[in-house]
Design an enzyme around this catalytic site. Sequence first.
Site, short mmCIF file in Angstrom:
data_model
loop_
_atom_site.label_atom_id
_atom_site.label_comp_id
_atom_site.label_asym_id
_atom_site.label_seq_id
_atom_site.Cartn_x
_atom_site.Cartn_y
_atom_site.Cartn_z
N PRO A 256 0.83 -1.21 0.00
CA PRO A 256 0.00 0.00 0.00
C PRO A 256 0.86 1.26 0.00
O PRO A 256 1.87 1.33 0.70
CB PRO A 256 -0.79 -0.14 1.31
CG PRO A 256 -0.82 -1.60 1.59
CD PRO A 256 0.49 -2.13 1.09
N GLU A 257 0.47 2.24 -0.81
CA GLU A 257 1.27 3.46 -0.91
C GLU A 257 0.66 4.56 -0.06
O GLU A 257 -0.35 4.37 0.61
CB GLU A 257 1.37 3.86 -2.38
CG GLU A 257 1.85 2.69 -3.24
CD GLU A 257 2.60 3.11 -4.49
OE1 GLU A 257 3.03 4.26 -4.59
OE2 GLU A 257 2.77 2.25 -5.37
N LYS B 213 3.96 5.95 4.98
CA LYS B 213 3.27 4.67 4.95
C LYS B 213 3.03 4.12 6.36
O LYS B 213 2.67 2.95 6.51
CB LYS B 213 4.07 3.67 4.12
CG LYS B 213 4.29 4.10 2.68
CD LYS B 213 5.10 3.07 1.93
CE LYS B 213 5.41 3.54 0.52
NZ LYS B 213 6.21 2.56 -0.23
N ARG C 141 12.55 -3.74 -6.18
CA ARG C 141 11.19 -3.81 -6.67
C ARG C 141 11.23 -3.87 -8.20
O ARG C 141 12.20 -3.45 -8.83
CB ARG C 141 10.38 -2.57 -6.24
CG ARG C 141 10.24 -2.41 -4.74
CD ARG C 141 9.28 -3.41 -4.15
NE ARG C 141 9.08 -3.18 -2.72
CZ ARG C 141 9.81 -3.72 -1.76
NH1 ARG C 141 10.82 -4.52 -2.08
NH2 ARG C 141 9.55 -3.48 -0.49
#
Length: 263
Positions: free
Chosen positions: A2-3, A51, A252
Amino acid sequence: MPEGDTVWLAGRRLDQALSGRRLVRSDFRVPQLATTDLSGRTVLGVASRGKHLLTRIEGGLTLHTHFKMEGSWQIYRTGQRWRAPSHEIRVVLANQEAVCVGVRLAIVELLPSAKEADAVGHLGPDLLAEDWGPDAELEALQRLSGVPDREIGTALLDQRNFAGLGNMWRCEVLFLRGINPFRPVASVTDLPRLIDLSHRLLLANRERAGQATTGDLHRGASNYVYGRKGLPCRRCHTPIQRASQGDPGYERETYWCPRCQPA
């Protein structure tokens, strides 16, 4: 993962469900807090920081939680059946009206509120902070420019530069600005516009559950490059590329158009 916009929305919903209300139940299903009971204390508010989520509780306590890759907070009316499997639940906070269930949370710790900086003090300016403005933009620019030889795609993921931008948004922001993710920071001449666009994209998406760069929330139509390896670029029809990028241990998958974002 989740950003920042997703975490901001989760924090807002938690705040609406908990803030100003006295807890009638707390249940911590992590070993270090297994005997902790916050029943009878009032929740003072819930705030997001990048976050991270900070739930401030009467008595000078702050519950610090982080979703990492899979976590979430689910909110139910009192008496409503929970969807989360019992073995995935890490925290339960309940008042007379609502039950907030923390599922698969990677970080759950209870801190003195005066020591919140121990958890989030390393973060750069929050892209969704209420006081975001010229001073925060300048600080973010200085932090981002601090390691000029670093790849821009890696630098954007470093929450110490500015907080809230995750993998999906970094890919989309770089595409919109026409910047190859593997270029060194020093070669990017419009860093202020890159930071401003990051802020505006998160701001535009924070009020809704779905995220879209293209303006189309339909499945498969919301992004320009993220998750679209091998598919034609929406601008030039060149196949989208994918590669691993990031600091060791924090890699990533990054996506880009080799024509719109030339090396």
